[in-house]
Motif scaffolding. Structure first.
Motif, short mmCIF file in Angstrom:
data_model
loop_
_atom_site.label_atom_id
_atom_site.label_comp_id
_atom_site.label_asym_id
_atom_site.label_seq_id
_atom_site.Cartn_x
_atom_site.Cartn_y
_atom_site.Cartn_z
N LYS A 8 9.25 -29.40 17.52
CA LYS A 8 8.94 -30.81 16.74
C LYS A 8 9.71 -31.42 15.57
N ASP A 38 13.23 -24.21 14.87
CA ASP A 38 13.39 -24.34 16.41
C ASP A 38 14.72 -24.26 16.79
N THR A 125 1.31 -23.29 11.60
CA THR A 125 0.28 -22.30 12.01
C THR A 125 0.41 -21.34 12.82
C1 FAD Z 1 -2.84 -30.16 6.71
C2 FAD Z 1 -2.56 -29.76 8.15
C3 FAD Z 1 -3.09 -28.81 8.70
C4 FAD Z 1 -3.39 -28.69 9.98
N1 FAD Z 1 -3.62 -26.89 10.71
C5 FAD Z 1 -4.96 -26.86 12.09
C6 FAD Z 1 -5.40 -26.10 11.38
O1 FAD Z 1 -5.46 -24.83 11.19
N2 FAD Z 1 -5.23 -25.87 13.08
C7 FAD Z 1 -4.96 -26.30 14.20
O2 FAD Z 1 -4.92 -25.99 15.21
N3 FAD Z 1 -4.50 -27.97 13.99
C8 FAD Z 1 -4.13 -28.07 12.48
N4 FAD Z 1 -3.10 -28.74 12.33
C9 FAD Z 1 -2.44 -30.03 13.26
C10 FAD Z 1 -1.50 -29.00 13.53
O3 FAD Z 1 -0.20 -29.04 13.08
C11 FAD Z 1 -0.46 -29.74 14.84
O4 FAD Z 1 -1.61 -29.53 15.52
C12 FAD Z 1 0.65 -29.83 15.20
O5 FAD Z 1 1.05 -30.70 17.20
C13 FAD Z 1 0.72 -28.13 15.62
O6 FAD Z 1 0.75 -27.40 15.11
P1 FAD Z 1 1.74 -26.64 14.14
O7 FAD Z 1 2.53 -28.13 13.20
O8 FAD Z 1 1.38 -25.92 13.30
O9 FAD Z 1 3.31 -26.17 14.90
P2 FAD Z 1 2.98 -24.39 15.22
O10 FAD Z 1 2.22 -23.62 16.12
O11 FAD Z 1 3.37 -23.18 13.86
O12 FAD Z 1 4.38 -24.74 16.20
C14 FAD Z 1 5.42 -23.35 16.17
C15 FAD Z 1 6.26 -23.65 17.50
O13 FAD Z 1 5.72 -24.94 18.31
C16 FAD Z 1 6.53 -25.91 18.99
N5 FAD Z 1 5.62 -26.98 18.55
C17 FAD Z 1 4.51 -27.08 17.70
N6 FAD Z 1 4.71 -28.41 18.04
C18 FAD Z 1 5.47 -29.48 18.74
C19 FAD Z 1 5.32 -30.55 19.52
N7 FAD Z 1 4.55 -31.31 18.30
N8 FAD Z 1 6.21 -30.81 20.92
C20 FAD Z 1 7.35 -29.67 21.23
N9 FAD Z 1 6.42 -28.16 20.88
C21 FAD Z 1 5.65 -28.33 19.72
C22 FAD Z 1 7.27 -25.86 18.42
O14 FAD Z 1 8.39 -24.92 19.01
C23 FAD Z 1 7.41 -24.73 17.41
O15 FAD Z 1 7.92 -24.54 16.40
C24 FAD Z 1 -2.94 -29.02 11.01
C25 FAD Z 1 -2.42 -30.36 10.62
C26 FAD Z 1 -2.01 -30.69 9.25
C27 FAD Z 1 -1.09 -32.03 8.77
#
Ligand code: FAD
Ligand code: FAD
Lengths: 262, 339, 265
Positions: A8, A38, A125
């Motif tokens: 990401k 990542d 998350t």
């Molecule tokens: C302020 C805020 C709060 C949020 N809270 C929530 C919540 O509580 N629940 C919820 O469902 N969504 C939430 N979201 C949405 C969430 O951030 C997005 O869905 C995001 O696409 C993925 O979640 P993450 O950033 O937490 O990734 P994480 O789950 O922390 O990522 C874990 C791993 O997944 C992979 N990954 C994650 N995103 C991608 C991508 N786009 N492409 C490729 N690999 C990827 C990577 O390997 C990464 O290291 C929130 C967004 C914001 C801005």
């Protein structure tokens, strides 16, 4: 062995500013980087490929500029990269994000192992990795601190827990999420970086991965962010503890107990 | 995704907590969440149910009632050798379909953060990570979930009104544990494991328990950090001892300490080290230059111990202890019972 | 190093392109132009190593990739402790083959993305963390008589601690010293000079007008001085420290380069 690494692109600092008018995070002008967690996933993919042969593919869902993070992955040894980018993907929460990534992994086909970072530093998350595994109905291991063994049909990993660790063996295909202890990610060399600039990176749209449009983007996301605000201001006053060392220790200890810290 | 109708939503009742069980013991986070669930259930005039998956735990369920649970669902798993994500997910999915809870809360521990995202995908539910605040609409049962994102620089409020159950994880020590009421009683529902095939393909070969600080900075709840004031590697031995007595604490450091070779770089907090956002940060002999502060100033509770009361760290601290840390810290260690 | 001072050879900082550069080819060209200009003027080009923890390409790989000329007296490479053992040895070997002999050994700034040498990598048994001292010992042991090694001195850190570290750096084989930027006379630097009369000291001159950046670079608040003028400060430093060399940080190649020609008199 065919390995997919999910990466990401995130803002360079997590020092997010909120627009006082719109109450939205100001993303303009924020530098974007590859999610630091990542880089460990990428390194692990490359190391496993180097040891066991096969191919490692970097996959990212994000805006067009997320291509830069995919290039970074190529510059440290990933074989090829795919960008999932389309307006329809915008606003995806972790449910929808992991659905899109899972569909892309199905489309790539014959994947043995998916590697994710532990969490992204913006959304924070840690839900996407297990989410991908659930959508694919594959086995998963999270907080992986070492891959101990891998064969064409199974993998043995060391999983970190609050109270120690365990060793877990599972059949492939599977999804793992990795923590920092797993390796030391290499820094791109100038040669690798110059070469990565020349690679073609295909962009996939919902149709390319046969995504059900009711399951992607805002429509497909069960969670809604209804408000964004700065954290509550820190305390207004400092509680000063003075006196003899024994008095200080005892007063502090009382404070710690009061807050169930000890 | 198709939104639930009002009628469908109304079929879902009660606030559930997924218990965190380690080595046959119910972990404190379970009681903290039970307390939080109690508040929500009272507003909704519904019940608190705790799902307990583990082995040889039946005798210990009374404590859950004392902390506010009405029902404990026990899924006894005598053969279990450890945490199998897929098995627990299947059990959760079955129970959710059978009993239809309105809310499911789980500890944001390594196990909880592996289990619940899987469950939420399998049951088509929204999941909010690491909530620091939960409130509920007493009328329609919508859960308002507040959580930090961007490393604590932003608080987001999240809602999943269109689907049930609504799921959230909460980190240990975020919710206050209620006062237990030993006289309170509750019901126990026993459910079968219904072994699935996943055990055949996933095996926990070995479990290693270590009380040695297994915590790296990013995952710790409490950080005890030392600076130039620790005077040398011996000083950090003292801090490690302190950290061990305070369960779940990691040791951090200022750059001055790292650059003197007293402690590995992995422990450095600050601009060119790690950014941390813990419940508690105890700074010992760290003056608090800006490069250090940027790495830790969003911690919830900051405690500073320094002989100089005027340092920047002592100004931003919630609690500032003025004195010689080589006298104060050993005294505290003496007073904390060894676990 | 002493002849650098006698011959009035400036040490000119040249920053390598950053890893996240969006116009890498262009940045490489700028680097190359600056480097060649320093060679032409007879000064010494000093290439930093991930300064401030910002990921950049290595001076050695750029010199190799762009096939830049190395005049041994006119090139200095900064080398910090944020490398893997393999990378470290690659850099040192490349320096050796290219004839680069001046190295500034620093503990350096880390970041999320940078690896860090472990004590066992450099054969250190008595520390928890590798500092410039261990790195100096390693290089002197594994690459004997190959390099001239210098170290940094920060007069904005507590004096006693900093002088004690300097003593260990000198014992570990450092033969010259470069200070953090000075904008006026500094008593701690005066005492350093008194303590090590035989060791060449190079004072750093801050060539940017932005003093707040200087505070960020040294880690302690430098009082803002609205009148700050880099060129006149440089002249003043020459007067205050006539026996010292001068390292020019953040020199403006467009605006300042021609002005420094006659400042060292
Ligand atoms: C302020 C805020 C709060 C949020 N809270 C929530 C919540 O509580 N629940 C919820 O469902 N969504 C939430 N979201 C949405 C969430 O951030 C997005 O869905 C995001 O696409 C993925 O979640 P993450 O950033 O937490 O990734 P994480 O789950 O922390 O990522 C874990 C791993 O997944 C992979 N990954 C994650 N995103 C991608 C991508 N786009 N492409 C490729 N690999 C990827 C990577 O390997 C990464 O290291 C929130 C967004 C914001 C801005
Ligand atoms: C580019 C750059 C990046 C940097 N990045 C970081 C970073 O990531 N992290 C970081 O920490 N620093 C960083 N720094 C360094 C930072 O500027 C400070 O130098 C450093 O934080 C100081 O460390 P300290 O507070 O431990 O030491 P000091 O400032 O020396 O403070 C020591 C404190 O200990 C107290 N003390 C001494 N003895 C006792 C005793 N017996 N009992 C009680 N108290 C005692 C003293 O009163 C004093 O307040 C960076 C600097 C630069 C230039």
């Amino acid at each position: 062995m065919k390995i997919v690494v999910c990466i990401k692109q995130v803002p360079a600092t997590n020092d997010a500013k909120i627009d006082p008018e719109t109450k939205r995070i100001i993303r303009e002008g924020m530098k974007a980087i590859l999610n630091p967690f990542d880089t460990y996933a990428v390194e692990e993919g490359v190391q496993l490929r180097d040891k066991f042969g096969g191919e490692v593919i970097a996959l990212s869902m994000g805006p067009p500029k997320a291509e830069a993070s995919l290039r970074e992955a190529i510059s440290v040894g990933v074989d090829r990269a795919i960008l999932l980018s389309d307006r329809a993907f915008g606003g995806s929460d972790t449910w929808a994000t992991s659905y899109v990534l899972a569909k892309a992994i199905e489309k790539i086909g014959d994947v043995d192992l998916v590697i994710c970072g532990k969490q992204a530093i913006d959304g924070d998350t840690a839900q996407v990795g297990p989410g991908i595994a659930a959508h694919l109905d594959w086995l998963q291991a999270t907080y992986v601190m070492a891959v101990e063994e891998i064969s064409s049909s199974s993998i043995r990993v060391k999983r970190m827990h609050e109270d120690g660790y365990d060793i877990c063996e599972m059949s492939l295909p599977a999804v793992i999420t990795v923590v920092k202890d797993i390796n030391i990610p290499r820094v791109p060399s100038l040669k690798g970086r110059l070469a990565s600039n020349k690679c073609e990176i295909p962009v996939w749209k919902p149709d390319d991965i046969n995504a059900d449009t009711s399951k992607i983007g805002l429509n497909g996301s069960p969670t809604r962010v209804v408000k964004i605000q700065p954290p509550p201001p820190r305390h207004t006053s400092t509680k000063k503890i003075e006196g003899s060392s024994i008095e200080c220790a005892q007063t502090l200890l009382r404070e710690l107990k009061l807050r169930s810290i000890v | 995704m198709i939104a639930f109708t009002d009628a469908e939503r109304k079929k879902y009742r009660n606030i559930w907590v997924v218990a965190e069980i380690l080595f046959g013991e119910i972990q404190p986070v379970t009681y903290e969440l039970t307390g939080a669930a109690r508040t929500l259930a009272d507003l909704r005039k519904s019940e608190v149910w705790v799902v307990v998956m583990g082995s040889d735990i039946e005798g210990k369920l009374e404590s859950l009632f004392a902390y506010g649970a009405d029902v404990a669902i026990l899924v006894d798993n005598p053969g279990s050798s450890g945490f199998v994500d897929e098995t627990e997910t299947k059990i959760m999915k079955r129970l959710i379909i059978k009993y239809k809870p309105e809310v499911v809360i789980c500890g944001a521990t390594t196990r909880g953060r592996a289990l619940i995202p899987r469950v939420s995908v399998m049951t088509h539910c929204g999941l909010t990570a690491d909530c620091t605040g939960l409130s509920i609409d007493p009328e329609n049962g919508d859960l308002l979930q507040t959580r930090p994102a961007f490393g604590g620089n932003v608080m987001a409020t999240i809602r999943c009104s269109n689907h049930r159950p609504q799921m959230a994880t909460v980190r240990p020590r975020v919710m206050k544990s209620p006062e237990p009421d030993p006289g309170r009683a509750g019901r126990i529902i026993k459910e079968d494991m219904l072994t699935s095939d996943s055990e055949k393909i996933k095996q926990i070969i070995d479990v290693f328990h270590s009380t040695e600080t297994a915590y790296n900075l990013a995952d710790a709840q409490i950080i005890i950090s030392g600076g130039r004031g620790m005077k040398g590697p011996e000083g950090f031995k003292l801090l490690k001892q302190f950290a061990q007595r305070v369960g779940g604490a990691a040791v951090g450091a200022s750059r001055a300490a790292v650059d003197s070779g007293w402690i590995p770089y992995a422990h450095q907090v600050g601009q060119t080290g790690q950014t941390v956002q813990t419940k508690v940060y105890i700074a010992c002999g760290i003056s608090g230059q800006i490069q250090h502060l940027v790495g830790m100033q969003s911690c919830d509770l900051i405690i500073a111990i320094d002989k100089n009361p005027d340092t920047p760290m002592m100004q931003i601290a919630d609690i500032a202890v003025v004195g010689d840390l080589f006298e104060i810290i050993p005294e505290i260690i003496r007073e904390i019972p060894n676990l | 190093m002493i002849h650098h001072i006698r011959n009035k050879i400036y040490h000119v900082e040249v920053l390598p392109p950053k890893q996240d550069s969006e116009k890498l080819e262009k940045d490489l060209e700028i680097f190359s132009n600056k480097y060649l200009r320093v060679m032409d003027s007879g000064y010494c080009a000093c290439v930093t190593d991930n300064a401030m923890g910002l990921l950049s390409f290595q001076g050695t790989e750029i010199i190799e990739e762009l096939d830049l000329p190395v005049i041994p007296e006119q090139v200095m490479i900064h080398l910090n402790t944020f490398h893997t053992k393999d990378d470290l040895d690659n850099i040192l070997n490349l320096c050796k083959t290219k004839g680069i002999m001046y190295l500034l050994i620093i503990t350096g700034d880390g970041s999320e993305r940078l690896p860090k040498l472990h004590p066992s990598d450099v054969g250190a048994t008595d520390v928890e963390s590798v500092t410039s001292v261990e790195l100096l010992k390693y290089i002197n042991r594994e690459y004997p008589d190959t390099f001239v090694l210098g170290v940094a001195f920060n007069p904005y850190e507590p004096e006693e601690h900093e002088l004690e570290k300097m003593e260990r750096k000198i014992k570990a084989g450092a033969t010259f010293i470069i200070t953090q930027p000075l904008i006026e006379r500094n008593e701690i630097v005066d005492r350093l000079l008194e303590k090590y009369p035989g060791i060449p000291v190079i004072v750093e001159a801050w060539m940017s007008r932005k003093l707040h950046l200087l505070s960020e670079a040294v880690g302690y608040e430098i009082p803002e001085n609205t009148e700050f003028d880099p060129i006149s400060t440089l002249k003043m430093l020459h007067k205050l420290y006539p026996g010292c060399g001068v390292y020019l940080s953040l020199l403006g190649f467009k605006t300042q380069y021609d002005l420094i020609k006659d400042t060292w008199v």
